[in-house]
Design a protein around this motif. Structure first.
Motif, PDB file in Angstrom:
ATOM      1  N   GLN A 192       4.704  -0.549  -5.134  1.00 55.49           N
ATOM      2  CA  GLN A 192       4.009   0.240  -4.118  1.00 55.49           C
ATOM      3  C   GLN A 192       3.367   1.378  -4.895  1.00 55.49           C
ATOM      4  N   TYR A 193       2.082   1.266  -5.110  1.00 62.49           N
ATOM      5  CA  TYR A 193       1.418   2.130  -6.076  1.00 62.49           C
ATOM      6  C   TYR A 193       0.839   3.383  -5.428  1.00 62.49           C
ATOM      7  N   ASP A 216       0.821  -1.204   0.000  1.00 64.73           N
ATOM      8  CA  ASP A 216       0.000   0.000   0.000  1.00 64.73           C
ATOM      9  C   ASP A 216       0.856   1.255   0.000  1.00 64.73           C
ATOM     10  N   VAL A 217       0.343   2.323  -0.612  1.00 67.70           N
ATOM     11  CA  VAL A 217       1.072   3.583  -0.690  1.00 67.70           C
ATOM     12  C   VAL A 217       1.296   4.187   0.703  1.00 67.70           C
ATOM     13  N   LYS A 218       0.433   3.839   1.674  1.00 65.71           N
ATOM     14  CA  LYS A 218       0.582   4.373   3.024  1.00 65.71           C
ATOM     15  C   LYS A 218       1.605   3.597   3.848  1.00 65.71           C
ATOM     16  N   GLY A 219       2.192   2.614   3.223  1.00 65.31           N
ATOM     17  CA  GLY A 219       3.164   1.787   3.911  1.00 65.31           C
ATOM     18  C   GLY A 219       2.536   0.497   4.391  1.00 65.31           C
ATOM     19  N   SER A 277       8.389  -5.220   3.030  1.00 65.27           N
ATOM     20  CA  SER A 277       7.777  -4.071   3.695  1.00 65.27           C
ATOM     21  C   SER A 277       8.395  -2.773   3.192  1.00 65.27           C
ATOM     22  N   ALA A 278       7.582  -1.690   3.306  1.00 67.00           N
ATOM     23  CA  ALA A 278       8.043  -0.377   2.858  1.00 67.00           C
ATOM     24  C   ALA A 278       7.283   0.702   3.610  1.00 67.00           C
ATOM     25  N   PRO A 279       7.912   1.864   3.854  1.00 64.86           N
ATOM     26  CA  PRO A 279       7.227   2.971   4.528  1.00 64.86           C
ATOM     27  C   PRO A 279       6.299   3.697   3.547  1.00 64.86           C
ATOM     28  N   GLU A 280       5.555   4.656   4.036  1.00 64.20           N
ATOM     29  CA  GLU A 280       4.643   5.452   3.212  1.00 64.20           C
ATOM     30  C   GLU A 280       5.419   6.180   2.104  1.00 64.20           C
ATOM     31  N   THR A 281       4.756   6.336   0.961  1.00 60.56           N
ATOM     32  CA  THR A 281       5.370   7.050  -0.161  1.00 60.56           C
ATOM     33  C   THR A 281       4.322   7.903  -0.857  1.00 60.56           C
ATOM     34  N   LYS A 282       4.773   8.940  -1.531  1.00 61.90           N
ATOM     35  CA  LYS A 282       3.866   9.798  -2.290  1.00 61.90           C
ATOM     36  C   LYS A 282       3.913   9.484  -3.781  1.00 61.90           C
ATOM     37  N   THR A 283       4.871   8.664  -4.179  1.00 57.94           N
ATOM     38  CA  THR A 283       5.005   8.291  -5.589  1.00 57.94           C
ATOM     39  C   THR A 283       5.037   6.771  -5.714  1.00 57.94           C
ATOM     40  N   SER A 339      16.465   0.777  -2.000  1.00 56.56           N
ATOM     41  CA  SER A 339      16.607   1.296  -0.644  1.00 56.56           C
ATOM     42  C   SER A 339      15.271   1.452   0.075  1.00 56.56           C
ATOM     43  N   TRP A 340      14.162   1.628  -0.659  1.00 62.44           N
ATOM     44  CA  TRP A 340      12.859   1.835  -0.028  1.00 62.44           C
ATOM     45  C   TRP A 340      12.200   0.536   0.426  1.00 62.44           C
ATOM     46  N   LEU A 341      12.813  -0.600   0.076  1.00 62.98           N
ATOM     47  CA  LEU A 341      12.187  -1.890   0.325  1.00 62.98           C
ATOM     48  C   LEU A 341      13.013  -2.719   1.320  1.00 62.98           C
ATOM     49  N   THR A 342      12.331  -3.364   2.272  1.00 65.23           N
ATOM     50  CA  THR A 342      12.973  -4.284   3.206  1.00 65.23           C
ATOM     51  C   THR A 342      12.456  -5.693   2.950  1.00 65.23           C
ATOM     52  N   VAL A 343      13.375  -6.650   2.864  1.00 62.39           N
ATOM     53  CA  VAL A 343      13.011  -8.037   2.590  1.00 62.39           C
ATOM     54  C   VAL A 343      13.564  -8.922   3.708  1.00 62.39           C
ATOM     55  N   LYS A 344      12.689  -9.669   4.399  1.00 61.12           N
ATOM     56  CA  LYS A 344      13.126 -10.547   5.492  1.00 61.12           C
ATOM     57  C   LYS A 344      12.388 -11.883   5.406  1.00 61.12           C
ATOM     58  N   PRO A 345      13.141 -13.012   5.409  1.00 58.03           N
ATOM     59  CA  PRO A 345      14.597 -13.111   5.210  1.00 58.03           C
ATOM     60  C   PRO A 345      14.927 -12.932   3.730  1.00 58.03           C
ATOM     61  N   ASN A 346      16.190 -12.642   3.445  1.00 51.30           N
ATOM     62  CA  ASN A 346      16.589 -12.481   2.048  1.00 51.30           C
ATOM     63  C   ASN A 346      17.563 -13.557   1.593  1.00 51.30           C
ATOM     64  N   LYS A 347      17.770 -14.578   2.454  1.00 49.15           N
ATOM     65  CA  LYS A 347      18.617 -15.708   2.059  1.00 49.15           C
ATOM     66  C   LYS A 347      18.342 -16.873   3.004  1.00 49.15           C
ATOM     67  N   GLY A 348      18.775 -18.069   2.591  1.00 44.16           N
ATOM     68  CA  GLY A 348      18.585 -19.234   3.441  1.00 44.16           C
ATOM     69  C   GLY A 348      19.028 -20.507   2.740  1.00 44.16           C
ATOM     70  N   GLY A 349      18.864 -21.619   3.439  1.00 45.53           N
ATOM     71  CA  GLY A 349      19.211 -22.912   2.874  1.00 45.53           C
ATOM     72  C   GLY A 349      17.984 -23.594   2.303  1.00 45.53           C
ATOM     73  N   ALA A 350      18.114 -24.871   1.986  1.00 43.50           N
ATOM     74  CA  ALA A 350      16.986 -25.623   1.462  1.00 43.50           C
ATOM     75  C   ALA A 350      15.875 -25.691   2.507  1.00 43.50           C
ATOM     76  N   GLY A 351      14.608 -25.556   2.057  1.00 41.95           N
ATOM     77  CA  GLY A 351      13.497 -25.615   2.993  1.00 41.95           C
ATOM     78  C   GLY A 351      12.369 -24.681   2.603  1.00 41.95           C
ATOM     79  N   GLU A 352      11.384 -24.551   3.521  1.00 47.47           N
ATOM     80  CA  GLU A 352      10.231 -23.691   3.289  1.00 47.47           C
ATOM     81  C   GLU A 352      10.416 -22.369   4.028  1.00 47.47           C
ATOM     82  N   TYR A 353      10.048 -21.258   3.380  1.00 46.57           N
ATOM     83  CA  TYR A 353      10.244 -19.933   3.985  1.00 46.57           C
ATOM     84  C   TYR A 353       9.034 -19.051   3.695  1.00 46.57           C
ATOM     85  N   HIS A 354       8.782 -18.124   4.625  1.00 37.84           N
ATOM     86  CA  HIS A 354       7.757 -17.083   4.483  1.00 37.84           C
ATOM     87  C   HIS A 354       8.508 -15.759   4.389  1.00 37.84           C
TER      88      HIS A 354
END
Length: 579
Positions: A110-111, A39-42, A83-89, A64-79
């Motif tokens: 993020q529209y 969402d544009v509001k974050g 996430s991102a803060p509010e933006t005007k564009t 830089s506006w985007l956070t990804v967790k986790p961004n790496k791992g081994g074999a297996g299942e991951y969620h």
């Protein structure tokens, strides 16, 4: 109505399907979704993955506006949470998920909301496009974004591979090329990719957000992957009537005749069936039982034929419709469906002798027999194959034995000569002689050569190249061979000159050197390469109006324009110079 880009911008790279993997098809890693919307509001969005090897999201692809967790791992299942803060564009990103040497692309957007747009009719959209079209065959864009409402009147393609759709809309739901707007490679509701191929259909009413343009005279919506532009559906009102099933499933009737049944889902009052006027001579309604309509087709002695059937209903105030396309197979060996070389060989070999009637055979000249060119006897002998290669294999090489010239006439001095590489359609009696499948001597002739049945405007060989008019006539037949076209450059297409980045050029040629603004006289050299069939480089002579050129390559037609196939043809000679 509020317009939201949703995923329209970044989805284009998925929608056009160039190098990306399909969702969930990689054996190394599977993803629940290949796009993420924040969402544009974050806020945040998430996907689930199953990795069979170590994996990571390439850090260079994470903005830089985007956070990804986790961004790496081994074999297996991951969620994985994005996430991102509010933006005007509007923010967009294409992430690279690396696993086991393969790459799965994840599109993130993020529209930002757009200003409310007034809904206009298809007629209004066509008027806007007409106002910017200069009538010279070029491409012109209408400024701004528009909200257009119409009824889908013709479906061109619903691609689950490229996740987009091309179709026409009109104000009354009836297809008329002068009153319909082409939605080109558009996305689904709220920008969703086309996944099943049945998201919408003819008869459905849609409201789309789009940019408008004239592409070589065709009014359509803009699709530009690099700029992140595509039409998206914001409102979809399904028709009260739709096709539930067709029997047989491929909607195909054998050439010797048969039936096809269409079962409808109908929430309206009654069913009305329209058989196209052109199909009434061979196709008729044999029964109507409830919501199932059965059609009967007569035997077909010519090429394949098809018909688009229209089914209508009403709610008492408004009419709704849907369509079903059916096909009847053609008789092979006919003009509309010539034998391939292999089919002709198989047919006449099984027969074991001369055919009782004339057949048509299509192939590419692969070898001229010894002293086989046309000469004083008025006939020629040569070999043809499906790909133009002489195989020395009687299961792949067919002999055109003592065939006559065009129009079933004996060749005379001054007529063009046969040449290796030319595509021909032969017509006449076939036979087999000492294991060789061939035409019966002097009982067959060249019906067409390189797509034409007359040599008045050339036959597309190096010795007898097409004029612009000849190339236009040949392009409709789309011969598989490379042909030669001679003419004078009459106009350079917008930004069409050679450049070092792409190494090709686009320009128009004609027989007189004048640009006629007439598709019956103007032929487009579309993205042709330079002399020697190579890319143009800085220092090479540039193309200019008035230059005499001979082109070499395959021909095609695109939206009524006869042209060379992009990047498959080249300038064979430029003002008499070759390379």
């Amino acid at each position: 109505m509020k317009f939201r880009y949703l995923i329209a911008a970044l989805l284009l790279s998925l929608a056009t399907g160039c190098v990306q993997e399909k969702i969930g098809t990689l054996s190394e890693i599977q993803v629940s979704e290949s796009y993420v919307s924040i969402d544009v509001k974050g806020g945040e969005d998430a996907i689930d993955i199953v990795a069979n090897y170590d994996w990571e999201i390439d850090e260079a692809s994470i903005p830089s506006w985007l956070t990804v967790k986790p961004n790496k791992g081994g074999a297996g299942e991951y969620h994985i949470v994005f996430s991102a803060p509010e933006t005007k564009t509007t923010n967009t990103a294409e992430l690279k998920l690396l696993c086991g040497g393969k790459t799965q692309y994840i599109n993130v957007i993020q529209y930002a909301q757009k200003a409310e747009l007034k809904v206009i009719s298809v007629a209004d959209a066509l008027a806007l496009i007409k106002a910017v079209d200069k009538g010279d065959g070029g491409s012109y864009n209408v400024d701004g974004e528009y909200c257009v409402k119409g009824v889908i009147c013709k479906m061109i393609d619903m691609s689950v591979d490229y996740h987009n759709a091309t179709y026409y809309i009109s104000d009354d739901g009836k297809f008329d090329s002068d009153k319909s707007l082409q939605v080109y490679r558009g996305l689904g509701v709220n920008g969703a990719p086309i996944e099943t191929g049945d998201e919408f259909a003819v008869g459905d009413e849609v409201t789309i957000i789009c940019q408008l343009m004239s592409y070589k005279g065709t009014p359509e919506t803009v699709q530009n992957k690099d700029a992140g532009i595509a039409a998206i559906i914001t409102v979809l009102n399904k028709s009260l009537i739709s096709v539930e099933s067709i029997d047989p499933e491929d909607a195909t009737i054998p050439s010797d005749g048969g039936e096809v049944s269409v079962t409808l889902k109908n929430k309206g009052n009654g069913v009305f069936v329209d058989v196209p006027e052109a199909a009434k001579s061979w196709l008729s309604i044999s029964s109507i039982a409830g919501n199932t309509v059965t059609f009967s087709a007569k035997e077909n002695m010519a090429g394949p034929r098809d018909a688009t059937l229209t089914f209508r209903t009403t709610d008492g105030t408004k009419e709704y419709s849907t369509e079903a396309a059916i096909t009847q197979l053609g008789a092979t060996g006919s003009l509309a469906l010539p034998f391939t070389v292999e089919e002709a060989i198989e047919y006449v070999t099984k027969l074991g002798g001369e055919t009782a009637k004339d057949f048509y055979v299509k192939g590419i000249v692969s070898k001229i027999a010894d002293k086989g060119e046309f000469g004083s006897y008025g006939n020629a002998t040569f070999w043809i194959s499906s790909d133009g290669v002489y195989n020395e294999d009687l299961s792949k090489d067919f002999e055109a034995y003592r065939v006559l010239w065009l129009d079933n006439k004996g060749w005379v001095e001054g007529n063009a000569q046969i040449a290796v590489g030319a595509e021909v359609i032969l017509c006449g009696k076939l036979t087999v002689y000492k294991g060789t499948a061939e035409t019966s001597g002097s009982k067959a002739y060249i019906y067409k050569i390189n797509g034409v049945s007359s040599e008045a405007e050339g036959i597309g060989t190096l010795a007898a190249p097409f004029t612009a008019e000849g190339a236009i006539a040949a392009a409709t037949a789309a011969p598989a061979s490379n042909v030669y076209v001679s003419g004078t450059v009459s106009q350079i297409v917008n930004n069409g000159q050679f450049n070092a980045e792409y190494g090709n050029a686009s320009f128009w040629i004609s027989s007189t050197g004048a640009f006629n603004n007439d598709l019956a006289k103007d032929f487009e050299a579309y993205r042709v390469l330079y002399l020697g069939n190579r890319k143009w480089v800085a220092g090479d002579a540039e193309i200019a109006v008035g230059d005499k050129v001979m082109l070499c390559g395959p021909l095609t037609t695109y939206k009524g324009t006869s042209e060379t196939v992009g990047n498959k043809a080249y300038i064979y000679s430029l003002n008499g110079k070759t390379e």
